[in-house]
Design a protein around this motif. Structure first.
Motif, PDB file in Angstrom:
ATOM      1  N   ASP A   3      14.228 -10.743   4.568  1.00  0.00           N
ATOM      2  CA  ASP A   3      14.284  -9.376   4.058  1.00  0.00           C
ATOM      3  C   ASP A   3      13.328  -8.466   4.832  1.00  0.00           C
ATOM      4  OD1 ASP A   3      15.395  -7.532   2.215  1.00  0.00           O
ATOM      5  OD2 ASP A   3      13.480  -7.547   1.136  1.00  0.00           O
ATOM      6  N   TRP A   7      14.398  -5.249   7.247  1.00  0.00           N
ATOM      7  CA  TRP A   7      13.878  -3.882   7.108  1.00  0.00           C
ATOM      8  C   TRP A   7      13.243  -3.393   8.407  1.00  0.00           C
ATOM      9  CZ3 TRP A   7      15.155  -0.399   3.756  1.00  0.00           C
ATOM     10  CH2 TRP A   7      15.649  -0.782   2.517  1.00  0.00           C
ATOM     11  N   LEU A  51      22.526  -2.825   6.745  1.00  0.00           N
ATOM     12  CA  LEU A  51      22.586  -2.448   5.326  1.00  0.00           C
ATOM     13  C   LEU A  51      23.411  -3.460   4.537  1.00  0.00           C
ATOM     14  CD1 LEU A  51      23.042   1.435   5.260  1.00  0.00           C
ATOM     15  CD2 LEU A  51      21.082   0.106   4.494  1.00  0.00           C
ATOM     16  N   MET A  52      24.493  -3.943   5.137  1.00  0.00           N
ATOM     17  CA  MET A  52      25.313  -4.955   4.469  1.00  0.00           C
ATOM     18  C   MET A  52      24.523  -6.244   4.258  1.00  0.00           C
ATOM     19  SD  MET A  52      29.025  -4.414   6.303  1.00  0.00           S
ATOM     20  CE  MET A  52      29.540  -6.056   5.924  1.00  0.00           C
ATOM     21  N   ILE A  54      21.158  -6.483   4.045  1.00  0.00           N
ATOM     22  CA  ILE A  54      20.096  -6.237   3.064  1.00  0.00           C
ATOM     23  C   ILE A  54      20.660  -6.202   1.646  1.00  0.00           C
ATOM     24  CG2 ILE A  54      18.489  -4.470   2.237  1.00  0.00           C
ATOM     25  CD1 ILE A  54      17.867  -3.860   5.172  1.00  0.00           C
ATOM     26  N   GLN A  55      21.800  -5.551   1.467  1.00  0.00           N
ATOM     27  CA  GLN A  55      22.383  -5.422   0.131  1.00  0.00           C
ATOM     28  C   GLN A  55      23.232  -6.625  -0.262  1.00  0.00           C
ATOM     29  OE1 GLN A  55      24.451  -1.686   0.060  1.00  0.00           O
ATOM     30  NE2 GLN A  55      22.559  -0.498   0.125  1.00  0.00           N
ATOM     31  N   ASP A  56      23.463  -7.536   0.667  1.00  0.00           N
ATOM     32  CA  ASP A  56      24.245  -8.754   0.429  1.00  0.00           C
ATOM     33  C   ASP A  56      25.624  -8.421  -0.139  1.00  0.00           C
ATOM     34  OD1 ASP A  56      24.683 -11.481   0.536  1.00  0.00           O
ATOM     35  OD2 ASP A  56      24.002 -11.799  -1.526  1.00  0.00           O
ATOM     36  N   THR A  57      26.360  -7.568   0.600  1.00  0.00           N
ATOM     37  CA  THR A  57      27.681  -7.123   0.170  1.00  0.00           C
ATOM     38  C   THR A  57      28.600  -6.980   1.375  1.00  0.00           C
ATOM     39  OG1 THR A  57      28.879  -5.445  -1.060  1.00  0.00           O
ATOM     40  CG2 THR A  57      27.062  -4.677   0.283  1.00  0.00           C
ATOM     41  N   TYR A  60      30.970  -2.359   2.959  1.00  0.00           N
ATOM     42  CA  TYR A  60      30.999  -1.417   4.072  1.00  0.00           C
ATOM     43  C   TYR A  60      31.789  -1.924   5.278  1.00  0.00           C
ATOM     44  CZ  TYR A  60      27.067   0.321   1.350  1.00  0.00           C
ATOM     45  OH  TYR A  60      26.271   0.764   0.340  1.00  0.00           O
TER      46      TYR A  60
END
Length: 93
Positions: A3, A7, A51-52, A54-57, A60
Motif C-alpha cells: 500500500d 501511494w 488507483l485500481m 489501491i482500491q482493489d477493484t 475502472y
C-alpha cells in the motif's frame, strides 16, 4: 508495505502528469506537444491502474480502455495532420 509503495507510485505519476501537461503547454514545437499528449495519455492509464490496485477493484477497466484508444487515435490523427494536413483521405472515384 504494498500500500505504501502504491501511494508513492501514485505521487510519482502525479508529478509526471504535471510535467507532461507543462510540456504540452510550453512545448517549443508542435511535435513536442504531440509527444507530450501521448505520454500524458499513457501516464493517465498508469495512474488509473494504480488507483485500481489501491482500491482493489476492477471498476475502472473501461476507463483504461477508453483512455488507451483515445490516446492512440489522438496521437495518430495529430501526427498525420502535422505530416500532410489531411487526416482522412477520401477518394472520390
Amino acid at each position: 508495505m504494498l500500500d505504501t509503495v502504491a501511494w508513492i507510485v501514485l505521487v510519482i505519476l502525479s508529478v509526471a502528469i504535471l510535467l507532461c501537461f507543462i510540456r504540452m503547454i510550453k512545448g517549443p514545437t508542435m511535435f513536442d506537444r504531440i509527444v507530450a499528449l501521448d505520454l500524458l495519455g499513457i501516464t493517465m492509464i498508469g495512474f488509473v491502474g494504480m488507483l485500481m490496485i489501491i482500491q482493489d477493484t476492477l471498476v475502472y477497466t473501461e476507463i483504461l480502455l477508453v483512455l488507451g484508444i483515445l490516446s492512440f487515435f489522438g496521437t495518430v490523427a495529430l501526427s498525420k495532420y502535422m505530416e500532410g494536413g489531411v487526416i482522412i483521405d477520401r477518394d472520390s472515384d
